[in-house]
Design an enzyme around this catalytic site. Structure first.
Site, PDB file in Angstrom:
ATOM      1  N   LYS A  53       0.829  -1.210   0.000  1.00 29.80           N
ATOM      2  CA  LYS A  53       0.000   0.000   0.000  1.00 29.80           C
ATOM      3  C   LYS A  53       0.863   1.261   0.000  1.00 29.80           C
ATOM      4  O   LYS A  53       0.625   2.185  -0.781  1.00 29.80           O
ATOM      5  CB  LYS A  53      -0.910  -0.004   1.235  1.00 29.80           C
ATOM      6  N   ASN A  54       1.860   1.288   0.869  1.00 35.35           N
ATOM      7  CA  ASN A  54       2.610   2.535   1.009  1.00 35.35           C
ATOM      8  C   ASN A  54       3.492   2.836  -0.204  1.00 35.35           C
ATOM      9  O   ASN A  54       3.764   3.993  -0.500  1.00 35.35           O
ATOM     10  CB  ASN A  54       3.439   2.523   2.298  1.00 35.35           C
ATOM     11  N   CYS A 148      -3.857   7.851  10.017  1.00 31.84           N
ATOM     12  CA  CYS A 148      -4.077   7.230  11.319  1.00 31.84           C
ATOM     13  C   CYS A 148      -3.676   8.170  12.441  1.00 31.84           C
ATOM     14  O   CYS A 148      -2.667   8.861  12.366  1.00 31.84           O
ATOM     15  CB  CYS A 148      -3.253   5.945  11.415  1.00 31.84           C
ATOM     16  N   ARG A 153       1.786  14.325  13.610  1.00 33.79           N
ATOM     17  CA  ARG A 153       2.569  13.917  12.438  1.00 33.79           C
ATOM     18  C   ARG A 153       2.899  15.137  11.602  1.00 33.79           C
ATOM     19  O   ARG A 153       2.232  15.431  10.610  1.00 33.79           O
ATOM     20  CB  ARG A 153       1.808  12.848  11.649  1.00 33.79           C
ATOM     21  N   ASP A 336       5.093   0.013  12.000  1.00 35.63           N
ATOM     22  CA  ASP A 336       3.810  -0.522  11.526  1.00 35.63           C
ATOM     23  C   ASP A 336       3.602  -1.990  11.914  1.00 35.63           C
ATOM     24  O   ASP A 336       2.545  -2.556  11.664  1.00 35.63           O
ATOM     25  CB  ASP A 336       3.701  -0.383   9.993  1.00 35.63           C
ATOM     26  N   ARG A 428      -8.627   0.106   5.406  1.00 32.01           N
ATOM     27  CA  ARG A 428      -7.782   1.076   4.699  1.00 32.01           C
ATOM     28  C   ARG A 428      -6.543   0.400   4.121  1.00 32.01           C
ATOM     29  O   ARG A 428      -5.966   0.882   3.140  1.00 32.01           O
ATOM     30  CB  ARG A 428      -7.317   2.171   5.667  1.00 32.01           C
TER      31      ARG A 428
END
Ligand code: UD1
Length: 461
Positions: A53-54, A148, A153, A336, A428
């Site tokens: 995903k990232n 999230c 952040r 993560d 997600r």
């Protein structure tokens, strides 16, 4: 902000209408959806891991930097990706979802560099559109990102990078606005190792004039994947995967076909699910090298690991034992994967300490694990875990994406029934999560009402 005449010259075939969205409609997610799990079954079998995903988020943003058609494969079918694809269509790009893991994108039809799509601020990586559009059109406007809630952040490093490349950057009505007459290469030192800032600067610098050097760059596999993709489009990036990246700007990027790397976090999540349930799982379509921090820890706590060319097998035949862990930028242990190892260590013999060094607010799920009988105390940025012989099912709520996955792991290994609420966070980033778990023998259903929870209880008890 519509592209003006000047910018129109930079794009070919510009159309006044917005881009086409030829694919399935994004499912917004049902807030009521829950996972209901009957724990206690060891997970056994093989599971296919999807695209990262990232990496995909950076690559999709980069894909509109050329006016030619880009074909991207191994795309994960998860909500963050679908939201970004809709946002790209929203600014005019032509986006065609060929099948669930393949998309064709053409950025020549972009007619607006202001991303004004309500949902986009919910995904952290919306900021990649800043780097991509700034690089290509020398201006961009993107809502401040959400994502999230795992701590404050900041994006100061991204903005520092854009400014160093010659852009004016400001925050106006909740959006980041970046503009430059000309982007020029620069020497940028990142004060903190940031995946997002590294990728974003790489995107913009790919189409700046001259050479950019990013020092103290992030080394994550997805940084390398985005760099490889840009290079396949004609960019000139060297050193991705080390902490010094050199980028020679080019005037134009061109079409390519690309397959995204496998998702190391999805793979790691299944590996910990195998460990916590005393199972035997082979994760397939992975790059074992990217999983080294995870496999090292699994071995330390008593699992047997077998590595193949593109698969890893995890067997948890004996009682798990304690360990300590600190999250670090790659190649260190990933933040993560922190909630997933904590859920697993909740059942390991002895006292473990998990220290979170990347995000300050990433232990919110611990209260939920406690409701399931875990003995965990959070002190500052560490969780002290006294392993217990068993967890018991409870109703818990996912506070964020990875913590949600950790609660599912806890539910799979607990005695009795667990209901995980707020699974829109999990959706997600995990593709067909419950289906893949069921394929390994898990007893799990996605339900949308209390009546369905009740039915599940009656059926499995
Ligand atoms: C990315 C990942 C996320 C992962 C994180 C760390 C995506 C879409 N998300 O997030 O899943 O948890 O990397 O591996 O790829 N920081 C600053 N200033 C900045 C940027 C970051 O101080 O401008 C700090 C952050 O607060 C954090 C650390 O740097 O403490 C690392 O953050 P970063 O690597 O940027 O995370 P993201 O790219 O947001």
């Amino acid at each position: 902000m519509l592209l003006g005449k000047e910018q129109d010259q930079r794009i070919s075939n510009a159309r006044p209408d917005k881009g086409k969205w030829r694919g399935r409609t994004v499912i917004r997610g049902n807030q009521m959806e829950q996972y209901v799990i009957r724990g206690g079954n060891p997970l056994v079998g093989e599971v296919e891991i999807g695209g990262a995903k990232n990496a995909a988020l950076g690559i999709l943003a980069a894909s509109v930097m050329t006016d030619e058609t880009v074909y991207i494969d191994n795309l994960p079918d998860v909500r963050d990706i679908n939201v970004l694809l809709e946002a790209l269509a929203g600014i005019g790009a032509t986006v065609e979802r060929v099948d669930k893991s393949t998309v064709r994108i053409n950025g020549s039809t972009i007619s607006d560099i202001s991303v004004d799509y309500g949902y986009i601020k919910k995904i952290r990586a919306s900021y990649y559109l800043l780097g991509a559009l700034l690089g290509k059109y020398k201006q961009a406007e993107v809502p401040l990102p959400g994502g999230c809630n795992i701590g404050s952040r900041p994006i100061d490093m991204h903005l520092k990078g854009f400014k160093a490349l010659g852009a004016e950057v400001g925050i106006v009505h909740g959006s980041i606005v970046a503009k430059a007459e000309n982007l020029h290469g620069s020497h940028i030192y990142l004060d903190v190792v940031s995946v997002g800032a590294t990728i974003n600067i790489m995107l913009a610098a790919s189409m700046a004039q001259g050479r950019t050097i990013i020092e103290n760059a992030a080394r994550e596999p997805h940084v390398v994947d985005v760099a490889n993709f840009l290079n396949r489009m004609g960019a000139n990036i060297k050193g991705a995967g080390t902490d010094v990246i050199r980028i020679w700007g080019v005037e134009k990027l061109h079409k390519t076909e690309y397959s995204i790397i496998p998702d190391q976090i999805e793979a790691g999540t299944f590996m910990f699910a195998a460990a916590a349930t005393g199972g035997d799982v082979t994760v397939k379509n992975v790059i074992p090298k990217h999983l080294e921090a995870t496999t090292a820890k699994l071995m330390e706590i008593g699992c047997e690991i077998q590595e193949y060319d593109d698969a890893v097998r995890v067997r948890a035949a004996r009682k798990l034992t304690r360990t300590n862990i600190k999250t670090l930028p790659y190649p260190g242990y990933p933040t993560d994967m922190q909630p997933q190892i904590t859920a697993t260590l909740a059942l390991a013999e002895g006292t473990s300490i998990v220290t979170e060094s990347i995000f300050e607010n990433r232990f919110k799920y611990v209260d939920e694990l406690t409701r399931m009988g875990a003995n965990i105390k959070v002190e500052g940025n560490s969780a002290i875990i006294n392993g217990v012989p068993k967890l018991t099912g409870a109703r818990v709520s996912a506070p964020d994406l990875r913590a949600g996955a950790a609660l599912v792991i806890a539910g799979l290994s607990a005695e009795g029934i667990t209901v995980v609420e707020d699974i829109q966070y999990i959706q997600r980033g995990y593709e067909r999560f419950e289906e893949k778990l069921k394929g390994l023998g898990a007893i799990i259903e996605k339900v949308a009402s209390e009546k369905e929870v009740l039915k599940f209880r009656l059926r499995v008890s």
